[in-house]
Design a protein around this motif. Structure first.
Motif, mmCIF file in Angstrom:
data_model
loop_
_atom_site.group_PDB
_atom_site.id
_atom_site.type_symbol
_atom_site.label_atom_id
_atom_site.label_comp_id
_atom_site.label_asym_id
_atom_site.label_seq_id
_atom_site.Cartn_x
_atom_site.Cartn_y
_atom_site.Cartn_z
ATOM 1 N N THR A 34 -79.120 -31.137 -51.668
ATOM 2 C CA THR A 34 -80.161 -30.224 -52.141
ATOM 3 C C THR A 34 -81.100 -30.811 -53.187
ATOM 4 N N GLY A 35 -80.692 -31.869 -53.880
ATOM 5 C CA GLY A 35 -81.556 -32.460 -54.894
ATOM 6 C C GLY A 35 -81.852 -31.521 -56.043
ATOM 7 N N PRO A 36 -80.837 -31.128 -56.832
ATOM 8 C CA PRO A 36 -81.086 -30.180 -57.921
ATOM 9 C C PRO A 36 -81.919 -30.781 -59.046
ATOM 10 N N GLN A 37 -82.799 -29.958 -59.604
ATOM 11 C CA GLN A 37 -83.620 -30.300 -60.762
ATOM 12 C C GLN A 37 -84.416 -31.599 -60.545
ATOM 13 N N ASN A 38 -84.063 -32.703 -61.243
ATOM 14 C CA ASN A 38 -84.863 -33.926 -61.154
ATOM 15 C C ASN A 38 -84.410 -34.860 -60.033
ATOM 16 N N MET A 39 -83.340 -34.520 -59.375
ATOM 17 C CA MET A 39 -82.747 -35.423 -58.394
ATOM 18 C C MET A 39 -83.432 -35.288 -57.034
ATOM 19 N N PRO A 40 -83.710 -36.404 -56.348
ATOM 20 C CA PRO A 40 -84.235 -36.318 -54.981
ATOM 21 C C PRO A 40 -83.144 -35.860 -54.033
ATOM 22 N N SER A 41 -83.529 -35.244 -52.922
ATOM 23 C CA SER A 41 -82.542 -34.775 -51.944
ATOM 24 C C SER A 41 -82.325 -35.828 -50.867
ATOM 25 N N PHE A 42 -81.113 -35.854 -50.345
ATOM 26 C CA PHE A 42 -80.744 -36.778 -49.281
ATOM 27 C C PHE A 42 -80.125 -35.976 -48.127
ATOM 28 N N PRO A 43 -80.955 -35.335 -47.303
ATOM 29 C CA PRO A 43 -80.416 -34.562 -46.174
ATOM 30 C C PRO A 43 -79.736 -35.474 -45.159
ATOM 31 N N ASP A 44 -79.028 -34.863 -44.228
ATOM 32 C CA ASP A 44 -78.282 -35.649 -43.241
ATOM 33 C C ASP A 44 -79.199 -36.520 -42.391
ATOM 34 N N THR A 45 -80.467 -36.117 -42.246
ATOM 35 C CA THR A 45 -81.405 -36.939 -41.483
ATOM 36 C C THR A 45 -81.746 -38.226 -42.226
ATOM 37 N N THR A 46 -81.625 -38.208 -43.551
ATOM 38 C CA THR A 46 -81.899 -39.390 -44.372
ATOM 39 C C THR A 46 -80.633 -40.166 -44.689
ATOM 40 N N MET A 47 -79.581 -39.444 -45.034
ATOM 41 C CA MET A 47 -78.294 -40.057 -45.371
ATOM 42 C C MET A 47 -77.191 -39.283 -44.653
ATOM 43 N N PRO A 48 -76.616 -39.823 -43.594
ATOM 44 C CA PRO A 48 -75.587 -39.115 -42.822
ATOM 45 C C PRO A 48 -74.372 -38.746 -43.678
ATOM 46 N N SER A 49 -73.586 -37.827 -43.158
ATOM 47 C CA SER A 49 -72.417 -37.337 -43.886
ATOM 48 C C SER A 49 -71.458 -38.466 -44.258
ATOM 49 N N LYS A 50 -71.280 -39.427 -43.350
ATOM 50 C CA LYS A 50 -70.331 -40.513 -43.632
ATOM 51 C C LYS A 50 -70.794 -41.371 -44.807
ATOM 52 N N ASP A 51 -72.110 -41.502 -44.988
ATOM 53 C CA ASP A 51 -72.624 -42.262 -46.131
ATOM 54 C C ASP A 51 -72.418 -41.493 -47.437
ATOM 55 N N LYS A 52 -72.616 -40.176 -47.391
ATOM 56 C CA LYS A 52 -72.359 -39.364 -48.586
ATOM 57 C C LYS A 52 -70.885 -39.449 -48.967
ATOM 58 N N ALA A 53 -70.008 -39.369 -47.960
ATOM 59 C CA ALA A 53 -68.571 -39.470 -48.235
ATOM 60 C C ALA A 53 -68.224 -40.841 -48.808
ATOM 61 N N ALA A 54 -68.920 -41.887 -48.364
ATOM 62 C CA ALA A 54 -68.674 -43.234 -48.894
ATOM 63 C C ALA A 54 -69.066 -43.318 -50.368
ATOM 64 N N ILE A 55 -70.163 -42.684 -50.750
ATOM 65 C CA ILE A 55 -70.576 -42.665 -52.158
ATOM 66 C C ILE A 55 -69.533 -41.933 -52.999
ATOM 67 N N ILE A 56 -69.035 -40.820 -52.485
ATOM 68 C CA ILE A 56 -67.993 -40.069 -53.197
ATOM 69 C C ILE A 56 -66.744 -40.929 -53.364
ATOM 70 N N ALA A 57 -66.381 -41.666 -52.314
ATOM 71 C CA ALA A 57 -65.208 -42.553 -52.385
ATOM 72 C C ALA A 57 -65.413 -43.626 -53.452
ATOM 73 N N TYR A 58 -66.625 -44.175 -53.546
ATOM 74 C CA TYR A 58 -66.916 -45.192 -54.571
ATOM 75 C C TYR A 58 -66.782 -44.600 -55.972
ATOM 76 N N LEU A 59 -67.332 -43.417 -56.193
ATOM 77 C CA LEU A 59 -67.245 -42.786 -57.511
ATOM 78 C C LEU A 59 -65.801 -42.484 -57.885
ATOM 79 N N ASN A 60 -65.001 -42.050 -56.904
ATOM 80 C CA ASN A 60 -63.582 -41.825 -57.172
ATOM 81 C C ASN A 60 -62.880 -43.131 -57.542
ATOM 82 N N ALA A 61 -63.264 -44.214 -56.858
ATOM 83 C CA ALA A 61 -62.623 -45.510 -57.096
ATOM 84 C C ALA A 61 -62.928 -46.027 -58.502
#
Length: 269
Positions: free
Chosen positions: A191-218
């Motif tokens: 959704t890109g809240p406030q100052n953040m740009p949005s990354f919809p699935d057409t721009t960044m697929p779900s698997k890429d978003k999950a990969a970013i989450i995995a990196y932050l957890n790591a």
């Protein structure tokens, strides 16, 4: 032909035709009518929208308008979707306590059931990003290395290299991502809240978003054991370069001054 005409004139002929028509109509209805589960789902969704509208009228309408059309105190909510509602209300940012350069995270005042009802009502105002399922945001099988590449390319300019956050202009800031749930990180990218740009699935697929989450957890779980030594706050090359210049160069200058002083004393003696 005479026998057929006689049957048509039989007193029970009309009754037989009527029964046949009713049976055919009933069969067609049974075949084409919505399944009971679908009807129950529609009824449940309608109830959620109704309850969400009541919650909206009490907690949101004063800023966003009675129909979500927006006002001078809040933007329109038509088309923001259920994902935006789940993120903003789930993190306590909405309802906002007071106006300012940026709405900050605070304690949530709604239960998850109430958030789902609010999301259902806002989603009924217009199509928008849908709140993700657990399969979408789960980092269980995600590529951590790929997630690190994506984060450094798209996110580190504001959130820093390991999600520590950082200052922006005009009193705004990129918040720390430490301790943020996987679902809320995914929804923020959606959704890109406030100052953040949005990354919809057409721009960044779900698997890429999950990969970013995995990196932050790591990187979050690895903070207690840093093979590279002192992290300097994990703020990236700027702080590391500053440390090298101020302390490293300062030590070299101090050593050079000490050597020069000792040499001068040796000559005098």
């Amino acid at each position: 032909m005479k026998k057929l005409s006689a049957r048509r004139r039989h007193p029970l002929a009309a009754l037989v035709v009527l029964l046949f028509a009713l049976a055919a109509t009933g069969g067609l209805y049974a075949a084409l009518a919505p399944a009971p589960k679908a009807q129950a789902d529609d009824s449940s969704q309608s109830l959620a929208i109704e309850q969400g509208k009541k919650l909206y009228s009490v907690g949101c309408a004063s800023c966003h308008g009675m129909s979500g059309q927006g006002s001078s105190d809040g933007p329109t909510l038509v088309g923001v979707g259920s994902a935006a509602v789940d993120f903003q209300v789930g993190t306590g940012r909405m309802p906002a306590q007071q106006p300012g350069a940026q709405v900050i995270k605070k304690k949530n005042i709604y239960s998850q059931a109430e958030i789902d009802q609010l999301a259902a009502y806002i989603a009924s105002l217009g199509p928008g990003p849908v709140a993700p399922t657990k399969d979408q945001y789960s980092p269980a099988d995600a590529d951590v290395a790929h997630g690190g590449e994506l984060f450094r390319t798209n996110c580190s300019q504001c959130h820093n290299f390991v999600g520590k956050g950082g200052a922006l202009t005009n009193g705004k800031f990129a918040p720390s991502l430490k301790g943020v749930s996987a679902k809320h990180i995914y929804e923020a990218m959606q959704t890109g809240p406030q100052n953040m740009p949005s990354f919809p699935d057409t721009t960044m697929p779900s698997k890429d978003k999950a990969a970013i989450i995995a990196y932050l957890n790591a990187v979050d779980t690895a903070k207690s054991a840093n093979p590279g030594g002192f992290t300097l706050g994990s703020l990236g090359p700027v702080s590391e370069g500053l440390f090298a210049w101020v302390f490293g160069l300062g030590i070299l200058i101090a050593v050079a001054a000490w050597v020069a002083a000792r040499t001068s004393k040796a000559k005098k003696s």
